[in-house]
Design an enzyme around this catalytic site. Structure first.
Site, mmCIF file in Angstrom:
data_model
loop_
_atom_site.group_PDB
_atom_site.id
_atom_site.type_symbol
_atom_site.label_atom_id
_atom_site.label_comp_id
_atom_site.label_asym_id
_atom_site.label_seq_id
_atom_site.Cartn_x
_atom_site.Cartn_y
_atom_site.Cartn_z
ATOM 1 N N PHE A 1 -5.925 3.844 14.227
ATOM 2 C CA PHE A 1 -6.044 4.804 13.143
ATOM 3 C C PHE A 1 -7.160 4.324 12.227
ATOM 4 C CE2 PHE A 1 -2.795 8.135 12.612
ATOM 5 C CZ PHE A 1 -2.145 7.965 13.829
ATOM 6 N N LYS B 1 -15.246 1.545 14.920
ATOM 7 C CA LYS B 1 -13.959 0.853 15.135
ATOM 8 C C LYS B 1 -13.535 0.915 16.596
ATOM 9 C CE LYS B 1 -12.419 1.054 10.434
ATOM 10 N NZ LYS B 1 -11.717 1.780 9.391
ATOM 11 N N ASN C 1 0.847 -1.196 0.000
ATOM 12 C CA ASN C 1 0.000 0.000 0.000
ATOM 13 C C ASN C 1 0.880 1.243 0.000
ATOM 14 O OD1 ASN C 1 0.446 0.815 2.871
ATOM 15 N ND2 ASN C 1 -0.428 -1.218 3.217
ATOM 16 N N LYS D 1 8.523 -17.402 -9.780
ATOM 17 C CA LYS D 1 7.867 -16.261 -10.418
ATOM 18 C C LYS D 1 6.720 -16.746 -11.323
ATOM 19 C CE LYS D 1 8.846 -12.457 -13.464
ATOM 20 N NZ LYS D 1 9.675 -12.074 -14.591
ATOM 21 N N LYS E 1 -12.947 -2.658 18.198
ATOM 22 C CA LYS E 1 -11.572 -3.035 18.541
ATOM 23 C C LYS E 1 -11.219 -2.680 19.989
ATOM 24 C CE LYS E 1 -10.218 -2.571 13.701
ATOM 25 N NZ LYS E 1 -9.124 -2.623 12.731
ATOM 26 N N ASP F 1 -5.448 -5.906 4.836
ATOM 27 C CA ASP F 1 -6.550 -6.709 5.361
ATOM 28 C C ASP F 1 -6.535 -8.130 4.789
ATOM 29 O OD1 ASP F 1 -7.636 -4.762 7.023
ATOM 30 O OD2 ASP F 1 -8.700 -3.807 5.363
HETATM 31 N N1 CTP Z 1 -5.424 -2.869 11.710
HETATM 32 C C1 CTP Z 1 -4.857 -3.997 12.269
HETATM 33 N N2 CTP Z 1 -4.873 -5.175 11.614
HETATM 34 C C2 CTP Z 1 -5.456 -5.288 10.405
HETATM 35 C C3 CTP Z 1 -6.048 -4.147 9.814
HETATM 36 C C4 CTP Z 1 -6.023 -2.959 10.488
HETATM 37 O O1 CTP Z 1 -4.332 -3.915 13.376
HETATM 38 N N3 CTP Z 1 -5.450 -6.439 9.772
HETATM 39 C C5 CTP Z 1 -5.435 -1.597 12.469
HETATM 40 C C6 CTP Z 1 -4.764 -0.448 11.750
HETATM 41 O O2 CTP Z 1 -3.404 -0.331 12.111
HETATM 42 C C7 CTP Z 1 -5.553 0.749 12.261
HETATM 43 C C8 CTP Z 1 -6.932 0.188 12.511
HETATM 44 O O3 CTP Z 1 -6.756 -1.226 12.630
HETATM 45 O O4 CTP Z 1 -5.080 1.232 13.489
HETATM 46 C C9 CTP Z 1 -7.971 0.517 11.461
HETATM 47 O O5 CTP Z 1 -7.606 0.063 10.240
HETATM 48 P P1 CTP Z 1 -8.511 0.303 8.892
HETATM 49 O O6 CTP Z 1 -7.801 -0.386 7.771
HETATM 50 O O7 CTP Z 1 -8.853 1.719 8.742
HETATM 51 O O8 CTP Z 1 -9.812 -0.375 9.254
HETATM 52 P P2 CTP Z 1 -10.246 -1.857 9.177
HETATM 53 O O9 CTP Z 1 -10.445 -2.293 10.560
HETATM 54 O O10 CTP Z 1 -9.284 -2.646 8.366
HETATM 55 O O11 CTP Z 1 -11.646 -1.734 8.471
HETATM 56 P P3 CTP Z 1 -12.023 -1.305 6.969
HETATM 57 O O12 CTP Z 1 -10.824 -1.654 6.124
HETATM 58 O O13 CTP Z 1 -13.195 -2.062 6.714
HETATM 59 O O14 CTP Z 1 -12.255 0.174 7.022
#
Ligand code: CTP
Length: 397
Positions: free
Chosen positions: A323, A337, A210, A289, A341, A279
């Site tokens: 975040f 969230k 990303n 490869k 969480k 995610d």
């Molecule tokens: N995070 C995490 N582990 C993951 C994904 C996210 O610990 N697999 C943490 C990120 O570091 C951040 C928070 O969760 O602090 C929110 O991440 P975000 O990607 O915005 O949200 P998601 O929970 O992944 O939900 P969505 O993608 O549906 O918005």
């Protein structure tokens, strides 16, 4: 950051070749917001002109005890009282001897006796002079009296020999000064920060990643350290240099990040999860490869562990900060969230706004707490936002 704003630093330059390096020290201190005045010994002026320091500090440079032109009324006392900190750089063997024994035979050594300010000394000289029992003894006396010695470094010396005796690098001298003035409201606390983006391999040459630069998280780590915390920084891919003096752990995948975070979790007081964790990851990592063949290629993805959610379930007394990078309904998604969480607060940003989110040096965010308080932070540098986040953490710890 303006870490040294309103701080008054008096720099004593004594007669060593390394005096030229102190120009860089002064320039850096000015950039950090300090008010700097320079006093030189007569020998120091053999190496560098007072005017150089005068131009950078925008203050007169004092050399003589009894001079025709007086810069300040009762100069040695005025300068002694001006300082929040006195730095001597470079400090010669002769200066160390005089300061250790209270000899006041010029303006600088007189100021040293008259100042209530703490003393920082950066010696620089030939190795044999530095290691002479007399010099060692003088350094020990000054240390015991509370002076902070910034050790000379090892390398090539002006006299052509190689060994210990080089003036510490300007960057390191300034870091010591910043540390000296840093507010210590997180002293004794251990903070874990995650940053950067995880990298999920597809085959030996390709990955899913990303746009995270790591800037936000690295600034948070710096701010936590500035406030006196012990910092662990666990980082995925980043485009910036990690700060010095933190425990730095580099990872690639979300699973590696989870493993490292869980190892540290029990021992920390707070976790700030600013990492952009992928995610999903490819279900299969191809050992070779992938060669192009068909028109379409489908890569099946499986869900990664949600590290922050797991911490929310495991947490005892730790403060948890998340975040949220959103593109719509920022506040309501962020609030969800917090609940999902089990967070204490969340920093939410709309990554579609110009000046917010990935790669740029600024951010636009809302800090939302568990009890529903919302602080909207307009466009500001990531450094400033990091300071805000850390102040909230300090408040709660
Ligand atoms: N995070 C995490 N582990 C993951 C994904 C996210 O610990 N697999 C943490 C990120 O570091 C951040 C928070 O969760 O602090 C929110 O991440 P975000 O990607 O915005 O949200 P998601 O929970 O992944 O939900 P969505 O993608 O549906 O918005």
């Amino acid at each position: 950051m303006n870490e040294l704003k309103d701080k008054k630093i008096l720099i004593g330059v004594t007669g060593g070749i390394a005096a030229y390096k102190v120009v860089e020290v002064v320039s850096r201190l000015k950039k950090l917001g300090a008010e700097v005045k320079v006093v030189m010994t007569r020998s120091a002026t053999e190496f560098i002109a007072p005017r150089t320091f005068q131009e950078i500090t925008k203050n007169p440079v004092s050399v003589e005890m009894f001079s025709e032109t007086v810069n300040y009324h009762v100069e040695h006392i005025a300068l002694a009282n001006f300082a929040d900190l006195v730095l001597i750089a470079p400090a010669t063997a002769n200066f160390l001897a005089k300061a250790a024994h209270g000899i006041a035979d010029d303006l600088l050594t007189t100021i040293i006796l008259a100042t209530p300010a703490p003393l920082m000394i950066a010696p620089a000289m030939n190795t044999l002079m530095l290691e002479h029992p007399a010099t060692k003894n003088n350094i020990e006396i000054l240390k015991q009296r509370g002076a902070k010695i910034i050790d000379a470094e090892t390398g090539l010396l002006a006299c052509g020999t190689s060994g210990k005796g080089r003036l510490a690098e300007p960057e390191n001298i300034c870091a010591e000064i910043v540390k000296f003035f840093a507010p210590k409201n997180l002293a004794g606390k251990k903070i874990l920060v995650t940053a950067g983006g995880t990298v999920e391999p597809i085959d030996p040459v390709r990955f899913i990643g990303n746009r995270s630069s790591g800037k936000m998280g690295y600034e948070i780590a710096k701010a936590a350290q500035f406030h006196g915390a012990e910092v662990i920084l666990i980082s995925g891919n980043a485009t910036v240099e990690p700060p010095a003096n933190v425990k730095f752990i580099k990872v690639e995948t979300a699973e590696q990040m989870r493993t490292e975070v869980l190892k540290e979790f029990d021992s920390v007081d707070a976790v700030i999860m600013s990492a952009a964790v992928s995610d999903y990851r490819p279900k299969t990592i191809y050992p070779q490869k992938i060669k192009k063949s068909n028109e379409n290629l489908t890569i099946e993805l499986v869900k990664n562990p949600d590290i922050l959610k797991e911490l929310g379930q495991l947490k005892k007394n730790q403060l948890l900060v998340g975040f949220a990078a959103e593109t719509a309904n920022i506040i309501s998604y962020a609030k969800d969230k917090i609940d999902e969480k089990n967070l204490d607060f969340i920093v939410a940003n709309d990554v579609t706004q110009e000046g917010a989110g990935f790669s740029v040096d600024t951010n636009i965010a809302s800090i939302i707490t568990r009890d529903g308080e919302i602080e909207n932070c307009p466009k500001m540098s990531k450094t400033e936002l990091a300071e805000k986040i850390i102040l909230r953490v300090a408040e709660r710890l």
